[in-house]
Design a protein around this motif. Structure first.
Motif, short mmCIF file in Angstrom:
data_model
loop_
_atom_site.label_atom_id
_atom_site.label_comp_id
_atom_site.label_asym_id
_atom_site.label_seq_id
_atom_site.Cartn_x
_atom_site.Cartn_y
_atom_site.Cartn_z
N VAL A 297 20.76 19.34 17.56
CA VAL A 297 19.94 18.52 18.46
C VAL A 297 20.49 18.56 19.88
O VAL A 297 19.72 18.62 20.86
CB VAL A 297 19.87 17.06 17.94
CG1 VAL A 297 19.21 16.15 18.98
CG2 VAL A 297 19.10 17.01 16.64
N LEU A 298 21.81 18.57 20.01
CA LEU A 298 22.43 18.60 21.34
C LEU A 298 22.08 19.89 22.06
O LEU A 298 21.76 19.88 23.26
CB LEU A 298 23.95 18.46 21.20
CG LEU A 298 24.74 18.40 22.51
CD1 LEU A 298 24.33 17.18 23.32
CD2 LEU A 298 26.24 18.38 22.23
N VAL A 299 22.14 21.02 21.34
CA VAL A 299 21.80 22.31 21.94
C VAL A 299 20.34 22.33 22.38
O VAL A 299 20.00 22.78 23.49
CB VAL A 299 22.09 23.46 20.96
CG1 VAL A 299 21.55 24.78 21.51
CG2 VAL A 299 23.59 23.58 20.71
N LEU A 300 19.45 21.85 21.50
CA LEU A 300 18.02 21.82 21.84
C LEU A 300 17.76 20.89 23.02
O LEU A 300 16.93 21.19 23.88
CB LEU A 300 17.21 21.38 20.62
CG LEU A 300 17.22 22.34 19.43
CD1 LEU A 300 16.47 21.73 18.25
CD2 LEU A 300 16.60 23.68 19.81
N ASN A 301 18.47 19.77 23.06
CA ASN A 301 18.32 18.85 24.20
C ASN A 301 18.77 19.50 25.50
O ASN A 301 18.21 19.23 26.57
CB ASN A 301 19.13 17.57 23.95
CG ASN A 301 18.43 16.61 23.03
OD1 ASN A 301 17.23 16.73 22.79
ND2 ASN A 301 19.16 15.65 22.49
N ALA A 302 19.79 20.36 25.40
CA ALA A 302 20.27 21.05 26.60
C ALA A 302 19.18 21.93 27.19
O ALA A 302 18.99 21.98 28.42
CB ALA A 302 21.51 21.89 26.25
N PHE A 303 18.42 22.62 26.32
CA PHE A 303 17.30 23.44 26.82
C PHE A 303 16.24 22.56 27.46
O PHE A 303 15.64 22.95 28.48
CB PHE A 303 16.69 24.25 25.67
CG PHE A 303 17.52 25.42 25.24
CD1 PHE A 303 17.62 26.55 26.04
CD2 PHE A 303 18.21 25.40 24.05
CE1 PHE A 303 18.37 27.64 25.65
CE2 PHE A 303 18.98 26.49 23.64
CZ PHE A 303 19.06 27.61 24.45
N ALA A 304 16.00 21.39 26.87
CA ALA A 304 15.01 20.48 27.45
C ALA A 304 15.46 19.98 28.82
O ALA A 304 14.64 19.88 29.75
CB ALA A 304 14.79 19.30 26.50
N ILE A 305 16.74 19.67 28.95
CA ILE A 305 17.27 19.21 30.24
C ILE A 305 17.14 20.31 31.29
O ILE A 305 16.82 20.05 32.45
CB ILE A 305 18.74 18.77 30.09
CG1 ILE A 305 18.83 17.51 29.20
CG2 ILE A 305 19.36 18.49 31.46
CD1 ILE A 305 18.16 16.28 29.78
N ILE A 306 17.41 21.56 30.87
CA ILE A 306 17.26 22.69 31.80
C ILE A 306 15.81 22.77 32.29
O ILE A 306 15.55 22.99 33.48
CB ILE A 306 17.69 24.01 31.13
CG1 ILE A 306 19.20 24.00 30.89
CG2 ILE A 306 17.29 25.21 31.99
CD1 ILE A 306 19.69 25.17 30.08
#
Length: 432
Positions: A297-306
């Motif tokens: 989830v953290l990795v996927l959230n990182a893409f969303a933040i980008i």
């Protein structure tokens, strides 16, 4: 200009250039949509784990063993034989051993500070379970401890106070045993086969009181007996076993304060370790699962933040263009007495409104798509995991996402808002 007038003006000016504003909102939408979906994924899986924790173990119970040492000696050589070592149990790695616990160990555990109660874990090894003259199937025999519950598809849990043997069957055994449905199994009598130490076969009959759903990370063919059935099976399997051997246990359950903090639980583990024992809680057993899920989830959230950071450049561009197009209007407002702070607030509110629109639309679409996807998967790929909602949406989490996006939008709008606030009214009125 009143605050209400500022808000009204900011909203109306947001759509001054509809195409530019729409493209900016779409960019924000992508980031918010992804962020809500990924958070929903984490919420759904972690909620499923929390809901099924009771089928794995109570939160105030610790499983205690006495390790026999590493599986191999240092350097990969053989290890010295320990006559007190026994198999670690069905949930341990194949070949794992522990030092057997006896009554002396149980008394020692009970005396450790923080331990409220100790009970040995008695392993029951039934050969099979059978309904009438049907096919017998290999089964495991589980046991509930205080605080544990079973997720039931039908019926009720076996009654430990009942004098007659009762059992809850797993859903995976219902059809193979010959029952038409979970409901039709309730009240029926099944037969357990068990072999004693002298290799003599025995059978025990028990009444089915319930059918259990598949538990998270749990065996699919394990039945749950009541105390009467457990006692009957243990008595039969111990025929021919020396009395001294009957008092040897692979592990024990230790109860502690259900309100204990993480620090207090860790301190209890340290005290157990100092006495030569190892304690494992349900949280420890599920730690790997939750860590992997949270990492994904953290990795996927990182893409969303980008994606949101990319969208913030769209906000900067939109507002800079708006400031440039409204230069004379800004000069007029300042000439009429509007302070720099009010001008800054006006353009900041436009940025925040852009963030709100993009995030609110993204969250709404994410909820609709996620709910439909979860429903479809629950009936297909995830049909073997009843109770799992892959994407679950928490209102607080969604509100947090919207506020975060609005915060990013506000920060992105500060540069063009500051430029508008610092504009000279005379120069602005001369702007062509």
């Amino acid at each position: 200009m009143k605050t209400s007038d500022l808000i009204t003006t900011a909203i109306s000016q947001t759509f001054r250039s509809k195409v530019r504003t729409t493209l900016t909102i779409l960019a924000i939408f992508v980031g918010a949509f992804t962020l809500v979906l990924t958070n929903g994924l984490g919420t759904g899986i972690n909620r499923y784990i929390d809901d099924t924790v009771s089928s794995i173990g109570a939160t105030d119970v610790m499983t205690v063993t006495q390790p026999s040492g590493a599986g191999v000696a240092a350097g990969g050589g053989p290890i010295e034989y320990n006559p007190d070592a026994i198999a670690a149990g069905p949930t341990a790695a194949p070949g794992s051993t522990v030092v057997a616990l006896d009554q002396t160990d149980l008394d020692a555990l009970a005396a450790i500070d923080g331990v409220l109660r100790v009970e040995p874990t008695i392993a029951v090894n039934a050969d099979y379970v059978q309904f009438e003259d049907g096919t017998p199937y290999v089964t495991g025999v589980g046991r509930l401890v205080a605080g544990q519950t079973i997720q039931l598809a039908a019926g009720s849990e076996p009654d430990d106070s009942a004098s007659a043997p009762e059992v809850t069957l797993p859903l995976s055994l219902v059809e193979p045993l010959g029952f038409e449905s979970a409901e039709s199994a309730i009240g029926q009598t099944v037969t357990f086969g068990i072999t004693d130490a002298e290799r003599q076969p025995h059978t025990v009959e028990a009444t089915v009181t319930g059918v259990a759903e598949q538990a998270f990370a749990g065996p699919t063919t394990t039945v749950t007996p009541n105390q009467a059935l457990t006692d009957a099976l243990v008595e039969l399997q111990n025929i021919g076993v020396p009395a001294a051997e009957q008092e040897r246990f692979a592990q024990a359950s230790v109860w502690f304060d259900p309100n204990a903090t993480t620090e207090e639980i860790d301190a209890l583990k340290d005290r157990l370790e100092a006495e030569g024992y190892t304690g494992t809680t349900v949280a420890d057993q599920l730690g790997t699962f939750t860590a992997i899920i949270d990492g994904i989830v953290l990795v996927l959230n990182a893409f969303a933040i980008i994606a949101l950071l990319a969208a913030s450049f769209g906000i900067v561009n939109t507002l800079y263009m708006s400031v440039q197009e409204r230069t004379r209007e800004i000069g007029l407002m300042k000439a009429m007495g509007m302070g720099s702070g009010r001008v800054f607030s006006l353009f900041s509110l436009e940025a925040v409104f852009l963030g709100f629109l993009g995030s609110a639309i993204g969250a709404t679409v994410a909820i609709l798509v996620g709910t439909a996807l979860s429903s479809a998967l629950a009936d297909t790929l995830l049909a073997d995991l009843p109770g799992l909602t892959l994407l679950a949406f928490d209102p607080i989490s969604i509100a947090t996402v919207i506020l975060i996006v609005m915060g990013i939008a506000f920060l992105a709008g500060t540069l063009p808002a500051a430029r508008a606030a610092s504009a000279d009214p005379v120069e602005s009125l001369r702007y062509e």
